[in-house]
Design an enzyme around this catalytic site. Structure first.
Site, PDB file in Angstrom:
ATOM      1  N   ALA A 305       3.780  -9.264 -10.532  1.00 22.50           N
ATOM      2  CA  ALA A 305       3.863  -7.823 -10.651  1.00 22.50           C
ATOM      3  C   ALA A 305       2.614  -7.198  -9.586  1.00 22.50           C
ATOM      4  CB  ALA A 305       3.390  -7.206 -11.990  1.00 22.50           C
ATOM      5  N   MET A 306       2.909  -6.095  -9.112  1.00 28.27           N
ATOM      6  CA  MET A 306       2.068  -5.305  -8.097  1.00 28.27           C
ATOM      7  C   MET A 306       2.212  -3.972  -8.653  1.00 28.27           C
ATOM      8  SD  MET A 306       0.485  -5.309  -5.208  1.00 28.27           S
ATOM      9  CE  MET A 306      -0.055  -3.980  -4.546  1.00 28.27           C
ATOM     10  N   GLU A 307       0.988  -3.385  -8.369  1.00 29.72           N
ATOM     11  CA  GLU A 307       0.442  -2.065  -8.697  1.00 29.72           C
ATOM     12  C   GLU A 307       0.814  -1.076  -7.984  1.00 29.72           C
ATOM     13  OE1 GLU A 307      -3.528  -3.984  -6.663  1.00 29.72           O
ATOM     14  OE2 GLU A 307      -1.680  -4.637  -7.957  1.00 29.72           O
ATOM     15  N   ASN A 308       1.728  -0.825  -6.879  1.00 32.29           N
ATOM     16  CA  ASN A 308       2.086   0.042  -6.023  1.00 32.29           C
ATOM     17  C   ASN A 308       1.897   1.508  -6.825  1.00 32.29           C
ATOM     18  OD1 ASN A 308       3.476  -1.779  -4.344  1.00 32.29           O
ATOM     19  ND2 ASN A 308       4.942  -1.917  -5.798  1.00 32.29           N
ATOM     20  N   GLU A 341      -1.315  -3.924 -14.468  1.00 34.49           N
ATOM     21  CA  GLU A 341      -0.836  -3.066 -13.228  1.00 34.49           C
ATOM     22  C   GLU A 341      -1.352  -1.547 -13.638  1.00 34.49           C
ATOM     23  OE1 GLU A 341      -0.169  -4.803 -10.868  1.00 34.49           O
ATOM     24  OE2 GLU A 341       0.038  -6.558 -11.980  1.00 34.49           O
TER      25      GLU A 341
END
Length: 888
Positions: A305-308, A341
């Site tokens: 997962a990625m916290e954009n 995230e």
């Protein structure tokens, strides 16, 4: 970014690698802090961006896109060239226009450096200081792996689909837009895209306008973002659905592939809970108008997962809950992934590290926050004990001679990619946990709030954070923090014999250093906050400084060091002290039972304590112990069994012993769920079945096979909560006919999440011939581009040498399946489970030809791990064998 999935069901169980591991002055050996150093950059310091106006037109079918960007820049000093980051981009047009100047400047040459991932625009005369608009027309690729703009292909009941997403951390925004792709170059972003009208486009901000072009396409323009780093920009496009809720004035959404929205109910509800909790904790309301969680099919070797900012990206199996197969463990994973995230929306997005040296400040804090929040919002999951598993995960790497400080010097993109490891995440989390305990939870929270207010929309170093905590708490911690973040390694607290007089106990403590593979090294020095108690009594704190301290406790009895397990250090007791604790093991709090067992295992495996100590603890564990204690015992037995793989006869003897020990516990838990089951019990049931299967328990294998075959006629035989583990047992012990059946199910499956799981399952067989078939399938298009590397990973769990050798033989194909961020560490991690001396030479030969000298960290760690495995088999296994002979 969540680097890897750590299910709460098994977080209290040692992983194979960690099981093998086993005003204060700063330490003199610690390197100087970077607080006053100039912000690092790989780009010239002559120009900085302030705003990007980006327009892209993706051709999804062709896997290409065209782009146009106008970047508002400030030239800080006269320069005849402008250099920015660009990766796999082709330039059609470049011009520079100054404010109020109608005559554009066009470069006389454009030089692209593919190795450094830069493009330089050379002008025929120096560009003066001032503000300019840099306009670039360019084109790029839509990749098949999660780097830059990438596509995911998946099947549904209605047919084949292709969606596109972006993944930019750490250094891949440059594949989407030419940019100053470094965290300290914050700017605002205005994105528009020309997309199919029938599809949903999503970015960090809500859509501002959408204009129909009457050709089946629309121009979608998003609102301008706040000032942020390039790696946080996001764009996604596909046949999506969105569910929303509202909390504290923010619209919270979950976006899924069409048809999967029902699986998003739990993550949507979790998002609203977590956002409300974080608005309060951070003391700053979430500043964007919306926060989406975007779920995508597929997988990555690098992250889950990625916290954009405002548009968190998560692979489906880390967030969505499929009612036909998802377990309690999956539910917990979904929650902690979101909690991680969403913590980044403040710690990383609102306030960002200046350079990748301080990556831990993002990841360590988010990891700590995920577990704090889970414990607070879901106390019924009893996740407090997870702290011990977090320590163990970090110490497995930190106890090798190849470890590195939490704050590490980063020079290249490859080094930044390798920084996403257990030291950054789990040691970072452990140090934060220790320091929060030292200063107090309220003072810590006040320091976090101060830090947010002081540095919103800007960049920081670790020392900015320590100053805020010190100001809020009035407690000097910077020296302690420097000891644990600016130098590598693990303190070891040696506990001398205790003396009790007049109802008071005195214990002498000395500080050394714990190492698995360098026992004779000179110890570094730390200031170590130590919490201790007489078993059953009150806790007391002492700071071990200059290598020693005297501990005073009220009462007499066994002394538990690191009571509550908040400290990041190993504890080595004098023999009589350890025996006293072992005799009172049942009286210890569960978290301290885990801590004592973990330290005894690590010390035993390193040769600093008899292996009999931990084996006796496991053997004497009461049947009514906390399920997470039994999860730890189960994990220990599983790893010991693997240590005996070189000797099938001894392995069978140990397996029979372990099965006899675990079977009564499994019988008490049972295969059938009970109304009174806690989440820990549910998770232990799953783990027990899997481990007994790995120990070749024929009763467990037969029952799993019976239930698998009965699923069509008896739904109660194949309940949702056991489907994954039953299928894992069947796959592990599959014959050719069963394997073919699983393979056919994978080919026919239309749910991408289940399809991915099935392809991973067929790569777990213990049958070498079926393993070879799975590896050959991984080399084809059949599993999907993002699954092949995961299948090879699965083979490496049991056959690391086979997985590595196969990958070397098919290197060109394997490279296509591995995302760029993982390339320098993928094969080393396949190899590190080996205990064959020949693997060291093979791995070094591969690294010499394929990995830059500046990116050898993962290779060196893998070599050290392999050598340690060899040491364990030659030195520790005989001890275990002798103990086993005396207890059969």
């Amino acid at each position: 970014m969540r680097r890897q999935l750590i299910s709460l069901a098994v977080a209290s169980t040692l992983s194979a690698s960690s099981l093998f591991a086993g005003s204060i002055a700063c330490a003199a050996t610690a390197p100087a802090t970077s607080a006053t150093a100039q912000t690092p950059t790989q780009l010239p310091r002559t120009v900085k961006p302030t705003h990007y106006a980006i327009s892209i037109v993706p051709d999804v079918a062709a896997a290409t896109f065209t782009g146009h960007v106008t970047i508002s820049v400030e030239v800080l000093k006269p320069t005849s060239s402008i250099t920015l980051n660009a990766g796999d981009l082709t330039f059609q047009f470049v011009e520079l226009i100054s404010d109020g100047d109608a005559a554009p400047k066009r470069p006389v040459a454009i030089k692209v450096n593919a190795d450094e991932q830069t493009a330089t625009f050379n002008f025929d005369r120096p560009v003066a200081k001032g503000k300019y608009a840099l306009t670039i027309a360019y084109s790029g690729l839509i990749n098949s792996q999660a780097n830059g703009l990438f596509h995911v292909d998946y099947d549904t009941k209605s047919g084949h689909q292709r969606a596109i997403y972006t993944q930019f951390e750490n250094s891949d925004a440059r594949r989407f837009v030419p940019s100053w792709d470094e965290p300290n170059y914050k700017a605002t972003f205005e994105l528009q895209a020309t997309v199919p009208t029938a599809q949903m486009a999503v970015s960090n901000m809500p859509i501002a306008t959408s204009t129909d072009l009457h050709d089946g396409r629309s121009v979608v323009k998003f609102r301008t973002t706040p000032k942020m780093s390039t790696y946080l920009l996001f764009f996604g496009l596909g046949d999506f659905e969105r569910a929303t809720d509202k909390v504290d004035g923010t619209e919270v959404g979950v976006i899924t592939q069409r048809g999967a929205l029902a699986q998003a109910a739990f993550p949507l509800a979790s998002s609203t809970q977590i956002l409300h909790e974080y608005n309060d904790y951070f003391g700053v309301r979430f500043p964007l108008p919306k926060l989406d969680n975007i779920a995508a099919p597929g997988s990555s070797q690098f992250f889950s997962a990625m916290e954009n900012w405002g548009a968190i990206f998560t692979f489906e199996d880390a967030m969505l809950l499929d009612p036909t197969i998802s377990t309690q463990s999956d539910k917990e994973t979904s929650f902690i992934t979101e909690a991680h995230e969403m913590a980044h929306q403040w710690f990383g997005d609102l306030v960002t590290m200046r350079w990748w040296d301080d990556l831990w400040l993002n990841e360590g804090f988010a990891s700590w926050m995920e577990n704090r929040t889970t414990e607070r919002l879901h106390p019924e999951w009893n996740t407090k004990l997870v702290a011990v598993g977090v320590h163990e995960g970090a110490m497995g790497l930190d106890s090798l001679s190849t470890t590195h400080p939490i704050v590490q010097h980063i020079e290249t993109v490859e080094q930044a990619s390798q920084a996403f490891d257990e030291i950054t995440y789990q040691k970072g989390e452990s140090v934060i946990h220790m320091l929060e305990s030292y200063v107090g939870a309220d003072a810590w929270r006040d320091g976090v709030r101060l830090y947010m207010k002081q540095h919103a929309y800007s960049n920081t170093t670790s020392d900015d954070f320590w100053r805020a905590i010190e100001k809020a708490s009035s407690k000097p911690i910077t020296g302690i923090a420097h000891d644990f973040t600016l130098q590598p390694g693990i303190p070891m607290i040696k506990v001398g014999e205790a003396s009790c007089k007049a109802g008071n106990t005195t214990v002498q403590l000395t500080q050394a250093e714990f190492s698995r593979d360098h026992l004779d090294k000179k110890s570094l020095s730390w200031h170590v906050p130590v919490t201790a108690q007489i078993v059953g009594g009150a806790t007391s704190q002492v700071l071990v400084a200059n290598g020693k301290a005297t501990l005073h406790l009220q009462g007499c009895g066994p002394v538990m060091i690191n009571a509550g397990q908040t400290g990041y250090y190993r504890t080595l007791y004098a023999p009589q002290q350890f025996k006293a604790l072992a005799d009172h093991f049942a009286a210890l709090a569960p978290i301290d039972q885990l801590g004592l067992m973990s330290d005894a295992w690590a010390m035993g495996m390193a040769g600093l304590q008899p292996m009999a100590d931990v084996l006796n603890l496991a053997n004497a564990t009461p049947a009514n112990s906390d399920p997470q204690i039994w999860a730890r015992v189960t994990g220990i037995y599983s790893v010991i069994s693997r240590l005996y793989q070189f000797d099938p006869k001894l392995q069978q003897q140990f397996n029979q012993f372990a099965v006899a020990k675990l079977t009564p516990v499994m019988a008490n838990i049972g295969w059938t769920a009970k109304p009174e089951d806690t989440s820990a019990t549910i998770n232990l049931r799953e783990q027990m079945i899997a481990t007994l299967s790995q120990l070749d328990d024929q009763a467990t294998i037969a029952e799993a096979r019976r239930r698998y075959e009965a699923q069509a006629s008896d739904p109660t035989a194949f309940p949702v909560e056991l489907r994954k583990v039953i299928m894992s047992v069947v796959a592990l012990h599959a014959d050719t006919s069963t394997w073919d059946k699983l393979h056919a199910a994978a080919q026919a499956e239309k749910s991408p999440m289940i399809k991915d799981q099935l392809y991973r399952l067929i790569a777990t067989s213990k049958n070498p011939e079926l393993t070879e078939r799975a590896l050959n399938i991984a080399m084809t298009d059949e599993p999907g581009a993002t699954n092949s590397a995961s299948m090879i990973d699965q083979v490496a769990r049991f056959y690391p040498d086979t997985a590595f050798d196969f990958s070397i033989a098919h290197l060109a194909q394997v490279d296509k399946f591995v995302d760029g961020s993982s390339r320098s560490r993928y094969l080393p991690r396949l190899a590190e489970g080996s205990s064959d001396p020949a693997m060291v030479d093979k791995l070094n030969a591969y690294a010499k030809d394929h990995i830059p000298a500046s990116a050898l960290g993962s290779t060196k760690t893998a070599v050290a791990t392999i050598n340690y495995h060899i040491k364990v088999r030659t030195q520790r296994v005989p001890e275990i064998t002798a103990w086993l002979a005396a207890h059969q």
